[in-house]
Motif scaffolding. Structure first.
Motif, mmCIF file in Angstrom:
data_model
loop_
_atom_site.group_PDB
_atom_site.id
_atom_site.type_symbol
_atom_site.label_atom_id
_atom_site.label_comp_id
_atom_site.label_asym_id
_atom_site.label_seq_id
_atom_site.Cartn_x
_atom_site.Cartn_y
_atom_site.Cartn_z
ATOM 1 N N TYR A 27 0.828 -1.201 0.000
ATOM 2 C CA TYR A 27 0.000 0.000 0.000
ATOM 3 C C TYR A 27 0.866 1.257 0.000
ATOM 4 N N SER A 28 1.883 1.271 0.832
ATOM 5 C CA SER A 28 2.744 2.445 0.976
ATOM 6 C C SER A 28 3.515 2.747 -0.304
ATOM 7 N N ILE A 29 4.092 1.722 -0.927
ATOM 8 C CA ILE A 29 4.872 1.927 -2.152
ATOM 9 C C ILE A 29 3.978 2.417 -3.289
ATOM 10 N N LYS A 30 2.800 1.820 -3.411
ATOM 11 C CA LYS A 30 1.865 2.263 -4.458
ATOM 12 C C LYS A 30 1.476 3.724 -4.249
ATOM 13 N N LYS A 31 1.173 4.092 -3.008
ATOM 14 C CA LYS A 31 0.730 5.448 -2.700
ATOM 15 C C LYS A 31 1.853 6.460 -2.951
ATOM 16 N N GLU A 32 3.070 6.138 -2.528
ATOM 17 C CA GLU A 32 4.197 7.059 -2.671
ATOM 18 C C GLU A 32 4.609 7.265 -4.125
ATOM 19 N N SER A 33 4.509 6.225 -4.923
ATOM 20 C CA SER A 33 5.005 6.301 -6.302
ATOM 21 C C SER A 33 3.947 6.776 -7.297
ATOM 22 N N ASP A 34 2.686 6.666 -6.937
ATOM 23 C CA ASP A 34 1.605 6.952 -7.882
ATOM 24 C C ASP A 34 1.705 8.321 -8.575
ATOM 25 N N PRO A 35 2.055 9.409 -7.872
ATOM 26 C CA PRO A 35 2.123 10.713 -8.548
ATOM 27 C C PRO A 35 3.240 10.821 -9.588
ATOM 28 N N PHE A 36 4.158 9.864 -9.597
ATOM 29 C CA PHE A 36 5.344 9.974 -10.448
ATOM 30 C C PHE A 36 5.374 8.978 -11.609
ATOM 31 N N ILE A 37 4.311 8.195 -11.751
ATOM 32 C CA ILE A 37 4.278 7.221 -12.841
ATOM 33 C C ILE A 37 3.023 7.424 -13.676
ATOM 34 N N SER A 38 3.112 7.083 -14.961
ATOM 35 C CA SER A 38 1.960 7.321 -15.835
ATOM 36 C C SER A 38 2.042 6.465 -17.099
ATOM 37 N N TYR A 39 0.884 6.228 -17.697
ATOM 38 C CA TYR A 39 0.799 5.578 -19.005
ATOM 39 C C TYR A 39 0.848 6.601 -20.129
ATOM 40 N N ALA A 40 0.681 7.884 -19.782
ATOM 41 C CA ALA A 40 0.594 8.945 -20.793
ATOM 42 C C ALA A 40 1.931 9.658 -20.951
ATOM 43 N N ILE A 41 2.456 9.678 -22.162
ATOM 44 C CA ILE A 41 3.723 10.358 -22.420
ATOM 45 C C ILE A 41 3.620 11.844 -22.074
ATOM 46 N N SER A 42 2.457 12.432 -22.299
ATOM 47 C CA SER A 42 2.272 13.864 -22.027
ATOM 48 C C SER A 42 2.479 14.208 -20.556
ATOM 49 N N GLU A 43 2.325 13.217 -19.683
ATOM 50 C CA GLU A 43 2.479 13.456 -18.247
ATOM 51 C C GLU A 43 3.901 13.170 -17.756
ATOM 52 N N ILE A 44 4.745 12.713 -18.660
ATOM 53 C CA ILE A 44 6.126 12.392 -18.305
ATOM 54 C C ILE A 44 7.018 13.601 -18.600
ATOM 55 N N PRO A 45 7.871 14.009 -17.657
ATOM 56 C CA PRO A 45 8.734 15.169 -17.903
ATOM 57 C C PRO A 45 9.870 14.830 -18.859
ATOM 58 N N LYS A 46 10.497 15.881 -19.385
ATOM 59 C CA LYS A 46 11.669 15.693 -20.233
ATOM 60 C C LYS A 46 12.866 15.378 -19.341
ATOM 61 N N VAL A 47 13.507 14.262 -19.608
ATOM 62 C CA VAL A 47 14.651 13.826 -18.805
ATOM 63 C C VAL A 47 15.731 13.317 -19.758
ATOM 64 N N LYS A 48 16.975 13.495 -19.401
ATOM 65 C CA LYS A 48 18.060 13.084 -20.280
ATOM 66 C C LYS A 48 18.049 11.574 -20.550
ATOM 67 N N THR A 49 17.867 10.783 -19.489
ATOM 68 C CA THR A 49 18.055 9.335 -19.619
ATOM 69 C C THR A 49 16.898 8.531 -19.039
ATOM 70 N N ALA A 50 16.539 7.461 -19.723
ATOM 71 C CA ALA A 50 15.565 6.500 -19.217
ATOM 72 C C ALA A 50 16.269 5.164 -18.972
ATOM 73 N N VAL A 51 15.737 4.401 -18.044
ATOM 74 C CA VAL A 51 16.272 3.069 -17.740
ATOM 75 C C VAL A 51 15.198 2.040 -18.041
ATOM 76 N N VAL A 52 15.490 1.138 -18.980
ATOM 77 C CA VAL A 52 14.570 0.037 -19.265
ATOM 78 C C VAL A 52 14.955 -1.117 -18.347
ATOM 79 N N LEU A 53 14.036 -1.531 -17.490
ATOM 80 C CA LEU A 53 14.305 -2.609 -16.541
ATOM 81 C C LEU A 53 14.185 -3.960 -17.239
ATOM 82 N N GLY A 54 15.140 -4.819 -16.949
ATOM 83 C CA GLY A 54 15.310 -6.034 -17.733
ATOM 84 C C GLY A 54 14.363 -7.183 -17.436
ATOM 85 N N THR A 55 14.156 -7.968 -18.461
ATOM 86 C CA THR A 55 13.465 -9.247 -18.364
ATOM 87 C C THR A 55 13.885 -10.046 -19.594
#
Length: 213
Positions: A27-55
């Motif tokens: 519950y805590s992790i979901k609540k803390e991270s929710d404002p910073f994650i999105s499915y919409a590119i328009s809601e994502i800020p411009k950042v130099k680097t992205a990290v693709v997590l592996g699988t």
């Protein structure tokens, strides 16, 4: 008999305490991270680097892994949108013939991402390793993580607790029935993330710093 009863009581208390801790951590992790994650590119800020997590690119039965494909698609979309300039592909390369970062890099190139814009992190054995190494090895203090929502929640939580300004771009999720095992495992993974923070767990490997111009 009294000893057995006491042992059963202790076991039940530990079980309840463990269950409550898992509920709290998720519950805590979901609540803390929710404002910073999105499915919409328009809601994502411009950042130099992205990290693709592996699988892994393939499932154990040899079929294509949809988690992998959707993460690659999301990374390519984000790069083409102009929101990021470079990409770190971070994953496991601990066994000969198994190389998540190389698989991700090759597929990103197929999707039109220039090879020189992709940096490989071969020691991203766990999400914690990928997160911390983005800062300590690649020198990034502000990043966007690319993975499924449940995974980004944990990555952003870990990042913020390591002094990284982090965001998450959510890749398309997998059918809830097909991803049932992964989703169940994530409940324990989020609890483990809290323990990693509390006990100051470090990545398995360090290494020389890699400059991203």
């Amino acid at each position: 008999m009294k000893i057995i009863k006491n042992l059963i009581k202790i076991f039940l208390l530990l079980f309840v305490a463990g269950f409550l801790f898992i509920v709290f951590a998720n519950y805590s992790i979901k609540k803390e991270s929710d404002p910073f994650i999105s499915y919409a590119i328009s809601e994502i800020p411009k950042v130099k680097t992205a990290v693709v997590l592996g699988t892994n690119k393939s499932l154990s039965n040899g079929k294509p892994n949809p988690y992998f494909k959707y993460r690659i698609d999301a990374a390519a979309e984000l790069y083409r949108s102009g929101k990021i300039q470079t990409i770190i592909v971070s994953g496991d390369n601990s066994v000969k013939g198994y190389n998540e970062p190389e698989q991700m890099k090759l597929d990103l190139i197929v999707n039109g991402i220039p090879a020189e814009k992709i940096y490989e992190d071969f020691a991203g054995f766990r999400t914690l390793d990928s997160v911390v190494r983005a800062k300590e090895i690649f020198g990034q203090n502000k990043v966007i993580f690319i993975s499924q929502k449940f995974h980004n929640e944990r990555a952003v939580f870990l990042a913020k607790n390591h002094g990284i300004e982090a965001f998450g771009y959510n890749a398309k999720d997998v059918n809830k029935y097909a991803g049932l095992k992964t989703n169940l495992r994530e409940y324990l993974a989020k609890a483990k993330a809290y323990l990693d923070i509390w006990f100051h767990v470090e990545p398995k490997f360090g290494g020389e710093k890699i400059l991203i111009p």
